[in-house]
Design a protein around this motif. Structure first.
Motif, PDB file in Angstrom:
ATOM      1  N   ALA A  26       0.678  -1.171  -0.170  1.00  0.00           N
ATOM      2  CA  ALA A  26      -0.086  -0.041   0.103  1.00  0.00           C
ATOM      3  C   ALA A  26       0.941   1.264   0.093  1.00  0.00           C
ATOM      4  O   ALA A  26       0.245   2.529  -0.327  1.00  0.00           O
ATOM      5  CB  ALA A  26      -1.033   0.048   1.090  1.00  0.00           C
ATOM      6  N   THR A  27       2.104   1.143   0.299  1.00  0.00           N
ATOM      7  CA  THR A  27       3.042   2.226   0.180  1.00  0.00           C
ATOM      8  C   THR A  27       4.444   1.616  -0.467  1.00  0.00           C
ATOM      9  O   THR A  27       4.639   0.491  -0.808  1.00  0.00           O
ATOM     10  CB  THR A  27       3.412   2.627   1.639  1.00  0.00           C
ATOM     11  N   ASP A  48      19.663   4.048   0.173  1.00  0.00           N
ATOM     12  CA  ASP A  48      21.150   3.871   0.787  1.00  0.00           C
ATOM     13  C   ASP A  48      21.214   3.291   2.110  1.00  0.00           C
ATOM     14  O   ASP A  48      20.097   2.554   2.761  1.00  0.00           O
ATOM     15  CB  ASP A  48      21.472   5.280   0.861  1.00  0.00           C
ATOM     16  N   ASP A  49      22.336   3.336   2.883  1.00  0.00           N
ATOM     17  CA  ASP A  49      22.479   2.862   3.979  1.00  0.00           C
ATOM     18  C   ASP A  49      21.663   3.363   5.287  1.00  0.00           C
ATOM     19  O   ASP A  49      21.179   2.643   6.131  1.00  0.00           O
ATOM     20  CB  ASP A  49      23.959   2.854   4.342  1.00  0.00           C
ATOM     21  N   ASN A  50      21.038   4.618   4.918  1.00  0.00           N
ATOM     22  CA  ASN A  50      20.036   5.183   5.864  1.00  0.00           C
ATOM     23  C   ASN A  50      18.824   4.927   5.637  1.00  0.00           C
ATOM     24  O   ASN A  50      17.785   5.389   6.075  1.00  0.00           O
ATOM     25  CB  ASN A  50      20.312   6.768   5.899  1.00  0.00           C
ATOM     26  N   GLY A  51      18.592   4.046   4.459  1.00  0.00           N
ATOM     27  CA  GLY A  51      16.999   3.678   4.253  1.00  0.00           C
ATOM     28  C   GLY A  51      16.689   4.606   3.432  1.00  0.00           C
ATOM     29  O   GLY A  51      15.075   4.576   3.264  1.00  0.00           O
ATOM     30  N   LYS A  52      17.127   5.461   2.986  1.00  0.00           N
ATOM     31  CA  LYS A  52      16.475   6.653   1.957  1.00  0.00           C
ATOM     32  C   LYS A  52      16.719   6.327   0.526  1.00  0.00           C
ATOM     33  O   LYS A  52      17.622   5.706   0.306  1.00  0.00           O
ATOM     34  CB  LYS A  52      16.911   7.933   2.469  1.00  0.00           C
ATOM     35  N   VAL A  53      15.995   6.708  -0.650  1.00  0.00           N
ATOM     36  CA  VAL A  53      16.096   6.637  -1.919  1.00  0.00           C
ATOM     37  C   VAL A  53      17.338   7.316  -2.342  1.00  0.00           C
ATOM     38  O   VAL A  53      17.859   8.269  -1.673  1.00  0.00           O
ATOM     39  CB  VAL A  53      15.028   7.137  -2.840  1.00  0.00           C
ATOM     40  N   VAL A  59      12.320   7.887  -7.944  1.00  0.00           N
ATOM     41  CA  VAL A  59      11.391   6.836  -8.026  1.00  0.00           C
ATOM     42  C   VAL A  59       9.993   7.541  -8.231  1.00  0.00           C
ATOM     43  O   VAL A  59       9.771   8.635  -7.693  1.00  0.00           O
ATOM     44  CB  VAL A  59      11.157   6.185  -6.566  1.00  0.00           C
ATOM     45  N   TYR A  60       9.315   7.201  -9.109  1.00  0.00           N
ATOM     46  CA  TYR A  60       7.898   7.859  -9.332  1.00  0.00           C
ATOM     47  C   TYR A  60       6.958   6.878  -9.039  1.00  0.00           C
ATOM     48  O   TYR A  60       6.797   5.705  -9.370  1.00  0.00           O
ATOM     49  CB  TYR A  60       7.782   8.041 -10.705  1.00  0.00           C
ATOM     50  N   VAL A  61       5.650   7.525  -8.590  1.00  0.00           N
ATOM     51  CA  VAL A  61       4.540   6.726  -8.404  1.00  0.00           C
ATOM     52  C   VAL A  61       3.444   7.175  -9.523  1.00  0.00           C
ATOM     53  O   VAL A  61       3.399   8.540  -9.181  1.00  0.00           O
ATOM     54  CB  VAL A  61       3.812   6.528  -6.826  1.00  0.00           C
ATOM     55  N   GLY A  62       3.163   6.608 -10.477  1.00  0.00           N
ATOM     56  CA  GLY A  62       2.369   7.364 -11.435  1.00  0.00           C
ATOM     57  C   GLY A  62       3.350   8.355 -12.059  1.00  0.00           C
ATOM     58  O   GLY A  62       4.485   8.048 -12.201  1.00  0.00           O
ATOM     59  N   ASP A  63       3.067   9.728 -12.052  1.00  0.00           N
ATOM     60  CA  ASP A  63       3.888  10.731 -12.728  1.00  0.00           C
ATOM     61  C   ASP A  63       4.423  11.537 -11.420  1.00  0.00           C
ATOM     62  O   ASP A  63       4.936  12.612 -11.727  1.00  0.00           O
ATOM     63  CB  ASP A  63       3.065  11.598 -13.413  1.00  0.00           C
ATOM     64  N   GLU A  64       4.455  11.226 -10.340  1.00  0.00           N
ATOM     65  CA  GLU A  64       4.841  11.796  -9.056  1.00  0.00           C
ATOM     66  C   GLU A  64       6.070  11.276  -8.613  1.00  0.00           C
ATOM     67  O   GLU A  64       6.390  10.192  -8.172  1.00  0.00           O
ATOM     68  CB  GLU A  64       3.740  11.881  -8.128  1.00  0.00           C
ATOM     69  N   ASP A  65       7.138  12.421  -8.341  1.00  0.00           N
ATOM     70  CA  ASP A  65       8.228  11.918  -7.703  1.00  0.00           C
ATOM     71  C   ASP A  65       8.286  11.868  -6.296  1.00  0.00           C
ATOM     72  O   ASP A  65       7.896  12.730  -5.722  1.00  0.00           O
ATOM     73  CB  ASP A  65       9.492  13.191  -8.114  1.00  0.00           C
ATOM     74  N   PHE A  68       9.010  14.466  -3.591  1.00  0.00           N
ATOM     75  CA  PHE A  68       8.138  15.733  -3.466  1.00  0.00           C
ATOM     76  C   PHE A  68       6.841  15.241  -2.875  1.00  0.00           C
ATOM     77  O   PHE A  68       5.792  16.112  -2.682  1.00  0.00           O
ATOM     78  CB  PHE A  68       7.656  16.728  -4.724  1.00  0.00           C
ATOM     79  N   GLU A  69       6.610  13.934  -2.608  1.00  0.00           N
ATOM     80  CA  GLU A  69       5.446  13.337  -2.147  1.00  0.00           C
ATOM     81  C   GLU A  69       5.747  12.986  -0.569  1.00  0.00           C
ATOM     82  O   GLU A  69       6.434  13.969   0.244  1.00  0.00           O
ATOM     83  CB  GLU A  69       4.849  12.163  -2.781  1.00  0.00           C
ATOM     84  N   LYS A  70       5.567  11.625  -0.171  1.00  0.00           N
ATOM     85  CA  LYS A  70       5.836  11.338   1.277  1.00  0.00           C
ATOM     86  C   LYS A  70       6.993  10.452   1.540  1.00  0.00           C
ATOM     87  O   LYS A  70       7.034   9.444   2.208  1.00  0.00           O
ATOM     88  CB  LYS A  70       4.553  10.680   1.810  1.00  0.00           C
ATOM     89  N   GLY A  71       7.774  10.274   0.364  1.00  0.00           N
ATOM     90  CA  GLY A  71       9.048   9.562   0.354  1.00  0.00           C
ATOM     91  C   GLY A  71       8.580   8.099   0.239  1.00  0.00           C
ATOM     92  O   GLY A  71       7.559   7.956  -0.441  1.00  0.00           O
TER      93      GLY A  71
END
Length: 92
Positions: A26-27, A48-53, A59-65, A68-71
């Motif tokens: 779901a996420t 990365d090693d900190n668990g961030k993109v 990474v895009y969900v649909g057309d949204e980066d 700029f959303e909720k990571g």
């Protein structure tokens, strides 16, 4: 929820050369967990090693980066398209 994940050429060694795979969640975090369960090693190339993109992965969900959303907590609707796009540098 099942979604379609577009896999860039550089990561296809983890997906048996598939350009597109399905994943459940779901996420975005749940999608990446499912990807890792079915394609071991792929998450380390996205996060990365900190668990961030990673800085040079988009990474895009649909057309949204997702930056700029909720990571990683970006909601992913049933049937959505998730795209993993490595940044490309170059020039003269």
């Amino acid at each position: 929820m099942s979604v379609s994940v577009r896999v860039p050429t550089i990561l296809r060694t983890y997906t048996d050369d598939a350009a597109q795979v399905t994943a459940r969640g779901a996420t975005l975090a749940e999608i990446l967990d499912d990807l890792e369960a079915n394609h071991p090693g792929i998450r380390a190339r996205i996060l990365d090693d900190n668990g961030k993109v990673r800085r040079f992965v988009n990474v895009y969900v649909g057309d949204e980066d997702v930056r700029f959303e909720k990571g990683l907590q970006t909601e992913v609707a049933e049937g959505a398209q998730v795209s993993i796009i490595p940044a490309v540098a170059g020039g003269c």
